[in-house]
Design a protein around this motif. Sequence first.
Motif, short mmCIF file in Angstrom:
data_model
loop_
_atom_site.label_atom_id
_atom_site.label_comp_id
_atom_site.label_asym_id
_atom_site.label_seq_id
_atom_site.Cartn_x
_atom_site.Cartn_y
_atom_site.Cartn_z
N SER A 1 -1.39 -0.44 -3.36
CA SER A 1 -2.18 -1.59 -2.69
C SER A 1 -2.75 -1.60 -1.61
O SER A 1 -2.34 -0.67 -0.37
CB SER A 1 -1.08 -2.70 -2.59
OG SER A 1 0.18 -2.33 -1.52
N PRO A 2 -3.92 -2.43 -1.52
CA PRO A 2 -4.41 -2.45 -0.05
C PRO A 2 -3.52 -1.96 1.57
O PRO A 2 -3.93 -0.75 2.89
CB PRO A 2 -5.09 -3.46 -0.13
CG PRO A 2 -5.25 -3.55 -1.67
CD PRO A 2 -4.53 -3.22 -1.82
N HIS B 1 -4.72 -2.97 6.02
CA HIS B 1 -5.66 -3.29 5.15
C HIS B 1 -5.61 -4.10 4.04
O HIS B 1 -4.20 -4.55 4.23
CB HIS B 1 -6.25 -2.06 3.99
CG HIS B 1 -7.90 -1.78 4.41
ND1 HIS B 1 -8.12 -3.07 3.35
CD2 HIS B 1 -8.36 -1.16 4.35
CE1 HIS B 1 -9.82 -2.86 3.28
NE2 HIS B 1 -10.20 -1.21 4.31
N GLY C 1 -7.38 -5.43 1.79
CA GLY C 1 -8.35 -5.39 0.60
C GLY C 1 -9.87 -5.84 0.60
O GLY C 1 -10.33 -6.25 -0.71
N TRP D 1 -9.07 2.35 1.82
CA TRP D 1 -9.36 1.82 0.98
C TRP D 1 -10.84 2.18 -0.36
O TRP D 1 -9.71 2.42 -0.94
CB TRP D 1 -8.32 0.61 0.79
CG TRP D 1 -9.24 -0.33 0.18
CD1 TRP D 1 -9.99 -1.63 -0.81
CD2 TRP D 1 -7.81 -0.47 -1.32
NE1 TRP D 1 -9.70 -2.83 -0.98
CE2 TRP D 1 -8.68 -1.77 -1.83
CE3 TRP D 1 -7.37 0.38 -1.33
CZ2 TRP D 1 -7.91 -2.07 -3.60
CZ3 TRP D 1 -6.20 -0.12 -2.76
CH2 TRP D 1 -6.32 -1.05 -3.41
N GLN E 1 -10.37 3.82 -3.87
CA GLN E 1 -10.90 3.56 -4.60
C GLN E 1 -12.00 4.02 -5.79
O GLN E 1 -11.75 4.77 -7.00
CB GLN E 1 -11.98 1.80 -4.75
CG GLN E 1 -11.01 1.07 -4.45
CD GLN E 1 -9.18 0.57 -5.24
OE1 GLN E 1 -9.58 0.40 -5.54
NE2 GLN E 1 -8.85 1.21 -4.50
N TYR F 1 1.72 -2.77 -8.07
CA TYR F 1 0.38 -2.53 -7.66
C TYR F 1 -0.28 -2.50 -9.45
O TYR F 1 -1.52 -3.16 -9.46
CB TYR F 1 0.24 -1.38 -7.35
CG TYR F 1 -1.39 -1.92 -7.31
CD1 TYR F 1 -1.67 -2.72 -6.02
CD2 TYR F 1 -2.39 -0.33 -7.20
CE1 TYR F 1 -3.47 -2.22 -5.97
CE2 TYR F 1 -3.82 -0.14 -7.43
CZ TYR F 1 -3.99 -1.87 -6.80
OH TYR F 1 -5.59 -1.74 -6.70
N ARG G 1 -3.27 -5.13 -10.14
CA ARG G 1 -3.96 -4.48 -10.40
C ARG G 1 -4.80 -5.12 -12.17
O ARG G 1 -6.82 -5.60 -11.83
CB ARG G 1 -4.18 -2.88 -10.25
CG ARG G 1 -5.44 -2.20 -10.67
CD ARG G 1 -6.68 -2.81 -9.27
NE ARG G 1 -8.12 -2.53 -9.36
CZ ARG G 1 -8.21 -1.51 -9.16
NH1 ARG G 1 -7.20 -0.56 -8.31
NH2 ARG G 1 -9.19 -0.87 -9.11
#
Length: 819
Positions: A326-327, A386, A388, A402, A406, A421, A425
Motif C-alpha cells: 500500500s502507498p 505516501h 497514493g 509509488w 506501479q 493490500y 486494490r
Amino acid sequence: MTDKQYKYAVVDLEATGANSSGKIIQIGIVIIENGAVTQIYETDVNPHQKLDEHIKELTGLDDRRLRKAPEFSQVAREVYDLIHDAIFVAHNVKFDANFLAEALFWEGFELLTPRVDTVELAQVFYPSLDKYSLGQLCRTLAIPLENAHTALADAQATAQLFLKIQEKIRGLPKALVEKILDFGDSLIYESRLAIEEVYQSLPNGRVKGLQDCQGIFLKKPASRGSEKKLSQDFLTNLYLLGLEERPEQLRFAHFMEEALDQQEPSFLQAQTGLGKTFGYLLPILARRKERVLVTVPTKVLQDQLLQKEGRILQEVFGLTFHSLKSPDNYLKLDRFYDSLAVQDDNRLTNRCKMQLLVWLTETETGDLNEIGQAHRFSAYFSEIRHDGKLSRKSLFYQEDFWRQGQVKAAVSRVVITNHAYLLTRLEDDQSLLDNRILVVDEAQKLFFALESFSQASLNLTKLLQQISQLLQTKQRLVQERLLQSIQFELAHAAERQRKRDSELQTEVVEKLRQDVSELDEHLLPELQAMFSPKYQYYWLTDEAGADYRLKKLHAGRSDLLRFTEFLPETAKVILVSSTLEISSKVNLAQLLGFETYHFYKLKNRKRPLQKLFLNTDFPNVTDLSSQDFAQQLAVALQELAALGRPIVALFTSRDLLLATSEQLSLPHLAQYKNGDASNIKRRFDRAEANILLGSGSFWEGADFAEQEQIVQVITRLPFDNPKDFFVQKINSYLKADGKNSFYDYQLPLAILRLKQAIGRTRRNERQKSAVILLDNRILTKRYGKQIQHHLSQLASFESLSQPEILQKAADFFDEEQSD
C-alpha cells in the motif's frame, strides 16, 4: 570550514559499574591521524575494590590481576597527555568521556576536548540496520572484534568503525554531505566534526550510480537483464537453483501442473516445510509466459519471499520480481523535500532526516520498512509517508517511488503482495489481475483478511481531541451543537467501555449516525465514512503497548464478505494452504464463496526431527490471573533456556506477552516492545537474543528456517475470543446453516492454528524442533482427545513433567549433534 586534519583519540573504558560510584579498571586508546592509526595505549587500573561476578565474566578481568595494576593517579598524566589535544571518540561517548573526564578532574587535569559518538554516526550512515551495538556493527561490517568488552579490543574495533564511516562519507556526493551537515548540530556533542573533516576534502561533481533530484540524491535504477528459459522439468529447475529434491515437493508440483490446466479455481492443501513456494512458482514460470501475482498473509512473509525465493530466481533465471504494498509503506519525496526546509525542535527527527538522505542513495524501493529503527520515528514518518496521490506537476513525478512501483508491477514477471493490500486494490482496480495467474498462499488467512477489510477503526482518544479542537474554533451554531452531541455520546460510550461494556447500544449508534450525517463535509471525514450505511455494528476496544494505551472505535458489516466478489470472472486463481479443510462440514472454499473448484490434497506425514510435549506441571491457564500467568511463563522460559537453543514463545494476548517480558530477566526480544514483527524476526534470526516473544503473525506468518535447532513454546490454545465481533458473526452464520459453531468451526480452527504454528519450526528436512505446549485443557477437556489425535499425526507427542521434558528435549537435540 577549515582544511585542518583532526587528531582523534578513540577511547574505551571498562569499569566496576556504570553509576557514579563505579571505578575505571581498564583503559584502551587508539590514536588516529590522517586517516590511519598512529598509536595505541592500554592499561589495567587498580580500583581497590572487588569485582562482582558479572564484570569478571564480561571483561575477563579478576581481582588478582588488578591488584598488580597501577592506580588511576599513576596513569592519569600519560592518559591526559595522549588525548587532551585530540577529538574524543567513543561508542556511546557520553559514558566514556564523562567517566574519564571526572576521573582526570580529581587528579588535577581538565579534559575539554570535543566529543564524537560512533553510535550516532553509524545510525546516520548505516540507516538500514536494526541495532547499533559495537558487536552487531562489527559483525555486519566485517570488523574484527576478538576479546569483546576488553578496553583495547573495543577501542580498536571502534577506531575501525570510525574509519569505515568516514570512508563511506567519501563515497557520497559533496552536495549531499553538505545537506547532511545542515542538520549536523542535531548530533550529540561535536559529532559533526567527523563529517566536516571528510566534507572539506570531497571533490565537486557527480558520483557514479546516483542522480541529483532537487538536491536529494537517489540511486539510479538498475538495468534489467534478459530472462532465461526455465526447463519444462521441475527437477531440472531445482538442480539449476542448487536445491535438493524433496518427494513431497515434487508431488505438490505435479498437482500444481494439473491445476494450471483447469478452467475452474483450484485449491491445493499440503503441510508446511515442503517448499511450497518453489512448488507453485516453478511450474507456472516454466510452462508459459504468463505472469503471476502471489499474495501472502503479511508484509513479513512478503519481504521474506522476495528476499529468499525471489532473489534466487532473479539471480539464476533473470526473472523480474516486484513487491507491491500500500502507498503508506513508501516515502513521498515531495513531503520529505518540504521537511528538509525545517529544523525540527526534536533533534532525533533531524537526525532521522540525515539518515534518510543517506538511505535514499541505497534504496531501490523507497519502502520505509527498510529503515531498521523505523518504529522510533513513527510521528515523523506519518508526515512523509505516501498517500497514493501524485500530481504531474510534482518535482519528483518521474522518481516517485509509488509511481515507479506501479510501473514495475505492470512489467514484472512476478508480483508479490499481501492479502490486505490485494483486497484494497481489487475493490477499485481488477486490472491488477489482467494476464496474471493469482496464487493465494496461506489461503486460510485470506478469510480473516476479508473480515478485517469489512471493518473500519478510529483512534477514539485522538478523535475526541480533534472534536475539542474544532469546538475551540468558530463554527456555525448548528455544527457546534452537532459536535457537542457527538463528543458527549462518544465520551459516554468510552466511559461505559471502561466498565467492560464494549458494544455500542443501538440507540447510541442511531443518534451518532444522525448527528454525523448532518455534519459539513469537511468536518471529521473519517468519522462520516465510519457511520455510512456500509457498517451496522459498532464497538470499542483498548490497545496497550509497552509505553502507550489507546482506545479505538470499530465498525463492522453484518454480512460475510466473499472473495469471489473481488475477482473478475476470467481470473485464473490457485489457492494454497496447509489448512484448507476446517472440518467435515466446513471448508475454506465455501467460506470464500467458491461454488465450483478442484481440490488437491497432499497427505500429512510425521516429522521424525520434531517432538511435541505437553507440560503437565504447568497450572491450569484458565485459573491464572494475567500476572500469575506471566510469572509462571517467565519461570518456564528461564528453565527451558538451559537447553541452550533459540526459543520462540507464542502468545494469544498482547497484554500477557508484555507482562511476561517484564517478568523475564533473560535477554529477549518482545513484539510491541522491541519493534514490529518483521524487525524482531530479523534480529532473532541474527541471534541478537535467544528468546523471542511473539503474537499475531508469528502463529502463521513467519518461518523460523534460520535456526537448525529450536524450541517453540505455545502458551495457550489459540481459541478465538467468544466476545469478538467476528466470532459472534461467524457463529450466527454457521448456526443459521445448521452447524455447531464450536465443533464444526471453533475447535477445528484452533487445531489448524496449532498445526500452522508448529509448522513454523519445521521448515526443512534437517531442522530439529521441540514444541512445548503449556495448556492442560488438552488433557482435562472433552475436546482434548481430538486435539491430541491431530497433534500425534504431526510428530511424536508426549505428556510429561517439566523436568522430564527438559531431559528428553536435551537428549533429542544431542542425538543430532552426535550423528
